[in-house]
Design a protein around this motif. Structure first.
Motif, PDB file in Angstrom:
ATOM      1  N   HIS A  59       0.823  -1.209   0.000  1.00 50.22           N
ATOM      2  CA  HIS A  59       0.000   0.000   0.000  1.00 50.22           C
ATOM      3  C   HIS A  59       0.858   1.260   0.000  1.00 50.22           C
ATOM      4  O   HIS A  59       1.961   1.276   0.535  1.00 50.22           O
ATOM      5  CB  HIS A  59      -0.917   0.010   1.224  1.00 50.22           C
ATOM      6  CG  HIS A  59      -1.941  -1.079   1.220  1.00 50.22           C
ATOM      7  ND1 HIS A  59      -3.179  -0.946   0.630  1.00 50.22           N
ATOM      8  CD2 HIS A  59      -1.890  -2.343   1.709  1.00 50.22           C
ATOM      9  CE1 HIS A  59      -3.857  -2.071   0.764  1.00 50.22           C
ATOM     10  NE2 HIS A  59      -3.096  -2.926   1.419  1.00 50.22           N
ATOM     11  N   PHE A  61       0.308   5.116   1.322  1.00 56.20           N
ATOM     12  CA  PHE A  61      -0.511   6.031   2.099  1.00 56.20           C
ATOM     13  C   PHE A  61       0.080   7.434   1.990  1.00 56.20           C
ATOM     14  O   PHE A  61       1.281   7.630   2.166  1.00 56.20           O
ATOM     15  CB  PHE A  61      -0.549   5.618   3.571  1.00 56.20           C
ATOM     16  CG  PHE A  61      -1.246   4.306   3.829  1.00 56.20           C
ATOM     17  CD1 PHE A  61      -2.624   4.264   4.012  1.00 56.20           C
ATOM     18  CD2 PHE A  61      -0.521   3.122   3.881  1.00 56.20           C
ATOM     19  CE1 PHE A  61      -3.265   3.060   4.249  1.00 56.20           C
ATOM     20  CE2 PHE A  61      -1.155   1.917   4.119  1.00 56.20           C
ATOM     21  CZ  PHE A  61      -2.536   1.878   4.302  1.00 56.20           C
ATOM     22  N   LYS A  63      -0.740  11.345   3.406  1.00 56.82           N
ATOM     23  CA  LYS A  63      -1.526  12.156   4.341  1.00 56.82           C
ATOM     24  C   LYS A  63      -2.624  11.327   5.005  1.00 56.82           C
ATOM     25  O   LYS A  63      -3.741  11.807   5.225  1.00 56.82           O
ATOM     26  CB  LYS A  63      -2.137  13.366   3.633  1.00 56.82           C
ATOM     27  CG  LYS A  63      -1.131  14.314   3.019  1.00 56.82           C
ATOM     28  CD  LYS A  63      -1.841  15.475   2.339  1.00 56.82           C
ATOM     29  CE  LYS A  63      -0.882  16.435   1.676  1.00 56.82           C
ATOM     30  NZ  LYS A  63      -1.578  17.548   0.968  1.00 56.82           N
ATOM     31  N   GLY A  64      -2.301  10.083   5.292  1.00 62.95           N
ATOM     32  CA  GLY A  64      -3.235   9.212   5.978  1.00 62.95           C
ATOM     33  C   GLY A  64      -4.231   8.502   5.094  1.00 62.95           C
ATOM     34  O   GLY A  64      -5.004   7.651   5.573  1.00 62.95           O
ATOM     35  N   GLU A  65      -4.239   8.807   3.786  1.00 65.36           N
ATOM     36  CA  GLU A  65      -5.182   8.185   2.852  1.00 65.36           C
ATOM     37  C   GLU A  65      -4.489   7.093   2.050  1.00 65.36           C
ATOM     38  O   GLU A  65      -3.363   7.265   1.579  1.00 65.36           O
ATOM     39  CB  GLU A  65      -5.742   9.234   1.890  1.00 65.36           C
ATOM     40  CG  GLU A  65      -6.696   8.669   0.854  1.00 65.36           C
ATOM     41  CD  GLU A  65      -7.110   9.674  -0.205  1.00 65.36           C
ATOM     42  OE1 GLU A  65      -7.946   9.328  -1.063  1.00 65.36           O
ATOM     43  OE2 GLU A  65      -6.584  10.811  -0.178  1.00 65.36           O
ATOM     44  N   ASP A  66      -5.161   5.981   1.874  1.00 65.02           N
ATOM     45  CA  ASP A  66      -4.646   4.909   1.034  1.00 65.02           C
ATOM     46  C   ASP A  66      -4.903   5.284  -0.424  1.00 65.02           C
ATOM     47  O   ASP A  66      -6.045   5.280  -0.896  1.00 65.02           O
ATOM     48  CB  ASP A  66      -5.349   3.586   1.364  1.00 65.02           C
ATOM     49  CG  ASP A  66      -4.706   2.390   0.666  1.00 65.02           C
ATOM     50  OD1 ASP A  66      -3.906   2.589  -0.264  1.00 65.02           O
ATOM     51  OD2 ASP A  66      -5.023   1.247   1.051  1.00 65.02           O
ATOM     52  N   ILE A  67      -3.828   5.637  -1.148  1.00 62.55           N
ATOM     53  CA  ILE A  67      -3.961   6.059  -2.545  1.00 62.55           C
ATOM     54  C   ILE A  67      -3.497   4.964  -3.502  1.00 62.55           C
ATOM     55  O   ILE A  67      -3.322   5.219  -4.699  1.00 62.55           O
ATOM     56  CB  ILE A  67      -3.186   7.361  -2.816  1.00 62.55           C
ATOM     57  CG1 ILE A  67      -1.676   7.162  -2.590  1.00 62.55           C
ATOM     58  CG2 ILE A  67      -3.717   8.500  -1.958  1.00 62.55           C
ATOM     59  CD1 ILE A  67      -0.825   8.339  -3.093  1.00 62.55           C
ATOM     60  N   THR A  68      -3.303   3.777  -2.999  1.00 63.73           N
ATOM     61  CA  THR A  68      -2.785   2.671  -3.805  1.00 63.73           C
ATOM     62  C   THR A  68      -3.637   2.453  -5.047  1.00 63.73           C
ATOM     63  O   THR A  68      -4.851   2.233  -4.962  1.00 63.73           O
ATOM     64  CB  THR A  68      -2.766   1.377  -2.988  1.00 63.73           C
ATOM     65  OG1 THR A  68      -2.158   1.616  -1.728  1.00 63.73           O
ATOM     66  CG2 THR A  68      -2.016   0.276  -3.725  1.00 63.73           C
ATOM     67  N   ARG A  78      -3.976  15.302  -5.403  1.00 67.51           N
ATOM     68  CA  ARG A  78      -3.815  15.222  -3.949  1.00 67.51           C
ATOM     69  C   ARG A  78      -2.526  15.895  -3.474  1.00 67.51           C
ATOM     70  O   ARG A  78      -2.287  15.976  -2.282  1.00 67.51           O
ATOM     71  CB  ARG A  78      -3.874  13.758  -3.503  1.00 67.51           C
ATOM     72  CG  ARG A  78      -5.306  13.242  -3.441  1.00 67.51           C
ATOM     73  CD  ARG A  78      -5.375  11.721  -3.438  1.00 67.51           C
ATOM     74  NE  ARG A  78      -6.716  11.243  -3.145  1.00 67.51           N
ATOM     75  CZ  ARG A  78      -7.743  11.259  -3.996  1.00 67.51           C
ATOM     76  NH1 ARG A  78      -7.556  11.762  -5.214  1.00 67.51           N
ATOM     77  NH2 ARG A  78      -8.930  10.805  -3.646  1.00 67.51           N
TER      78      ARG A  78
END
Length: 239
Positions: A59, A61, A63-68, A78
């Motif tokens: 994965h 991540f 800024k705390g977001e899963d952008i996978t 983003r």
């Protein structure tokens, strides 16, 4: 969670594992360098971060977001910008026009002028980009990234083909951008003198994963890294 967290990334191309269970965390506002021999997976890693490739597992991540696996344009929105080794500029446009096009109306003219000054192109902003020196073209592309207001910039060999003076100036530029713009920066490089100028944490990649991490001085003394680089260890000795 870290600003950018790469967690157990794997990418295979047929029977070749280009990225092998790769993990790395970057703190917001930091500068880091990634080095390693050709074919060790550095550019593939950038492709995984920016969405040009989807990992087989693991994965990304941000800024705390899963952008996978998100589409590249969504990842760019983003706040992740990438500079390739060969400058992707519009030769027939002026340097200033290149910045305006990259900004897509997102910044004011005064901000464009500020970027020109930051990347040391104020005096040549009205010249066609194709007429600029090689180092200036590299700086222009960095400026084009800044015009998009990223919070993370990935730089792929930004000093390739540069003179020693241009290389030192590029290191100074990157540090200035980091300090003034508060942009987090990850650099792929082969030029150890440039890495030493940056004075940032260094991560050595081998066979798709991190071999060693540490300061330039620590990495320079490491026997495993010296063995990995063979001829390149001479650059480590004399940087």
């Amino acid at each position: 969670m870290s600003f950018l967290e790469l967690r157990s990334l794997v990418k295979n191309f047929g029977g070749l594992r280009a990225v092998d269970n790769f993990s790395l965390s970057l703190e917001e506002g930091s500068v880091n360098a990634l080095v390693g021999p050709n074919g060790c997976g550095k550019s593939t890693l950038f492709n995984l971060i920016t969405g040009a490739l989807r990992p087989d597992s693991g994965h990304v991540f941000f800024k705390g977001e899963d952008i996978t696996g998100l589409a590249p344009h969504l990842i760019a929105r983003r706040g992740i910008g990438r500079k390739f080794q060969v400058p992707a500029i519009f030769d027939e446009l002026t340097a200033r026009e290149n910045l305006v096009v990259a900004a897509r109306g997102a910044v004011r003219q005064t901000e464009i002028a500020d970027i020109e000054a930051l990347i040391r192109l104020s005096d040549v902003a009205a010249r066609e980009a194709g007429e600029l020196a090689h180092g200036q073209k590299q700086w222009l592309e960095i400026g084009m990234l800044l015009a998009q207001a990223p919070s993370l910039i990935l730089l792929d060999e930004p000093t390739a083909g540069m003179t020693e003076a241009e290389t030192r100036a590029t290191a100074e530029l990157i540090l200035t951008i980091n300090q003034q713009q508060k942009v987090t920066i990850l650099v792929i490089e082969h030029d150890m003198a440039f890495i030493q100028y940056l004075g940032c944490p260094l991560h050595v990649m081998s066979k798709g994963r991190i071999l060693k991490s540490g300061s330039f001085a620590d990495i320079r003394r490491d026997p495993e890294v010296r063995a990995l680089y063979f001829g390149t260890h001479e650059a480590l000795n004399h940087a």
